[in-house]
Scaffold this motif. Sequence first.
Motif, mmCIF file in Angstrom:
data_model
loop_
_atom_site.group_PDB
_atom_site.id
_atom_site.type_symbol
_atom_site.label_atom_id
_atom_site.label_comp_id
_atom_site.label_asym_id
_atom_site.label_seq_id
_atom_site.Cartn_x
_atom_site.Cartn_y
_atom_site.Cartn_z
ATOM 1 N N GLU A 150 0.913 -1.321 -0.147
ATOM 2 C CA GLU A 150 -0.004 -0.071 -0.003
ATOM 3 C C GLU A 150 0.982 1.187 -0.028
ATOM 4 O O GLU A 150 0.560 2.252 -1.030
ATOM 5 N N ASP A 177 -8.065 1.840 7.538
ATOM 6 C CA ASP A 177 -6.598 2.385 7.314
ATOM 7 C C ASP A 177 -6.692 4.106 7.410
ATOM 8 O O ASP A 177 -5.916 4.777 6.847
ATOM 9 N N ARG A 315 -1.861 16.304 -4.766
ATOM 10 C CA ARG A 315 -2.965 15.429 -4.186
ATOM 11 C C ARG A 315 -4.235 16.259 -4.936
ATOM 12 O O ARG A 315 -4.377 17.410 -5.236
ATOM 13 N N SER A 386 -4.254 9.604 0.907
ATOM 14 C CA SER A 386 -4.802 8.870 -0.362
ATOM 15 C C SER A 386 -5.122 7.472 -0.012
ATOM 16 O O SER A 386 -3.722 6.835 0.686
ATOM 17 N N HIS A 415 3.766 7.954 9.227
ATOM 18 C CA HIS A 415 4.837 8.342 8.096
ATOM 19 C C HIS A 415 6.175 9.237 8.837
ATOM 20 O O HIS A 415 6.793 9.289 8.256
HETATM 21 N N1 BES Z 1 -3.121 5.168 6.128
HETATM 22 C C1 BES Z 1 -2.808 5.931 5.009
HETATM 23 C C2 BES Z 1 -3.619 7.186 4.355
HETATM 24 C C3 BES Z 1 -3.834 8.046 5.451
HETATM 25 C C4 BES Z 1 -3.161 9.024 6.032
HETATM 26 C C5 BES Z 1 -5.432 7.957 5.888
HETATM 27 C C6 BES Z 1 -3.300 9.634 7.121
HETATM 28 C C7 BES Z 1 -5.679 8.564 6.871
HETATM 29 C C8 BES Z 1 -4.787 9.590 7.708
HETATM 30 C C9 BES Z 1 -1.922 5.407 3.793
HETATM 31 O O1 BES Z 1 -1.196 4.332 4.081
HETATM 32 C C10 BES Z 1 -1.161 6.179 2.821
HETATM 33 O O2 BES Z 1 -0.155 6.466 3.556
HETATM 34 N N2 BES Z 1 -1.415 6.471 1.653
HETATM 35 C C11 BES Z 1 -0.472 7.106 0.808
HETATM 36 C C12 BES Z 1 -0.711 6.537 -0.368
HETATM 37 C C13 BES Z 1 0.525 6.503 -1.459
HETATM 38 C C14 BES Z 1 1.693 5.795 -0.882
HETATM 39 C C15 BES Z 1 -0.010 6.009 -2.784
HETATM 40 C C16 BES Z 1 -0.469 8.444 1.050
HETATM 41 O O3 BES Z 1 -1.512 9.132 1.309
HETATM 42 O O4 BES Z 1 0.700 9.214 0.803
#
Ligand code: BES
Length: 441
Positions: A150, A177, A315, A386, A415
């Motif tokens: 993911e 998530d 975004r 996302s 992150h």
């Molecule tokens: N869980 C996150 C998305 C998210 C972040 C939901 C904060 C709620 C609060 C997911 O793991 C994520 O980090 N998505 C990435 C997508 C990308 C790597 C394609 C993102 O949003 O950067």
Amino acid sequence: MTDLVERVREVLPSVRRDLEGLVRIESVWADPDRQGEVHRSAQAVAELLAQAGFDDVRTVSDSGAPAVIARYPAPPGAPTVLLYAHHDVQPEGDHEQWVSPPFEPTERDGRLYGRGSADDKAGIATHLAAFRAHGGRPPVGVTVFVEGEEESGSPSLGRLLAAHRDTLAADVIVIADSDNWSTDIPALTVTLRGMADCVVEVATLDHGLHSGLWGGVIPDALSVLVRLLASLHDDEGNVAVAGLHEGTAAPVDYPPERVRTDSGLLEGVSEIGSGSVPQRLWAKPAITVIGIDTTPVAAASNTLIPRARAKISMRVAPGGDAAAHLDALEAHLRRHTPWGAQVDVTRGELGQPYAVTTTGPVYDAARSAFRQAWGTDPVEMGMGGSIPFIAEFAAAFPQAAILVTGVEDPATQAHSVNESLDLGVLERAAITEALFLTELA
Ligand code: BES
Ligand code: MN
Ligand code: MN
């Protein structure tokens, strides 16, 4: 009903131990040296699901990271619920900035610290807790799907969905998530932004030149690049690329003080952009520069830099199309490169935004479960981040009701360094999910 709540509380200590075991695995798919760890975490997830009572557990992949699918068939006449989470994690960043080691789960003040403790190994823990609380025999069919790439944009997810369509087919899809409004107030995520990224490279020379001999006449590539990157926003900090989509955010009051507390913005630094906070976070496009390759300061000499590149991440607001947004960004970059410098744009990942309407019996059942577990209705919020594959799930199973829940909260720091999970939120999320399975039956 209350029995079920009690059973969740009983299984929680074991679920917590299992979560800690998963956090110890450095499942960073984006790091080629640690892809073996991602295989190890898939194995660990598969074992946990088998122990929990799923008798059909498989690890699948299609030229990408391993995903785990576990099935408990629906009792006659009952619906099937697909519970999603991911077992891969983001790179941990600077170890020096972690208060406790990133892959050593550590509790402080009711929070469990560690990479993936929340995003998204806590999603796996939630599903395990709900299933175990039902004694491995819930009143509905349950399929657990735990993906392993993911955080790398789920490149092979479409192929996995196609190859295992019948196995994954469900009436309801729960994606654990996302975020909660706070540690006391849950959320149903109703919109997510999409994303698109690219690398832009500019060149003015095919070799470096003495900066004294030629400076003032010949442009260096780094000056070209920073002017180009500066053109992406106006003075207020709004995105200045033409042709991007803006929607309307969920009507939620987001106090501006929260921006400062939740983000840790430094003293004196102002916000950017115009419009309400939810509007800017959830319903407008955003552009960030996430990396630059150029001569590092330590290696700098009096030389005009011939070539430099940057990675740009955008975004996309719900209602917009990620590919069309990348077209617009690419056109902007070509049009705004100063001084005739050569420009090359390499298109990267695309992920579509997502919006859901939460009406109907499935969402009513979910709201009822939230109320019982948290004592309050969930806030229907948007999300700036996302989860690109949701659009793929929605396309693969157009009849299914999709619920985006989660175990994160504003202090989680997904992150970033010192990522953490609020253990009270884990309990309430697990209770909600266990009750939801009952409500659906
Ligand atoms: N869980 C996150 C998305 C998210 C972040 C939901 C904060 C709620 C609060 C997911 O793991 C994520 O980090 N998505 C990435 C997508 C990308 C790597 C394609 C993102 O949003 O950067
Ligand atoms: Mn996640
Ligand atoms: Mn993430």
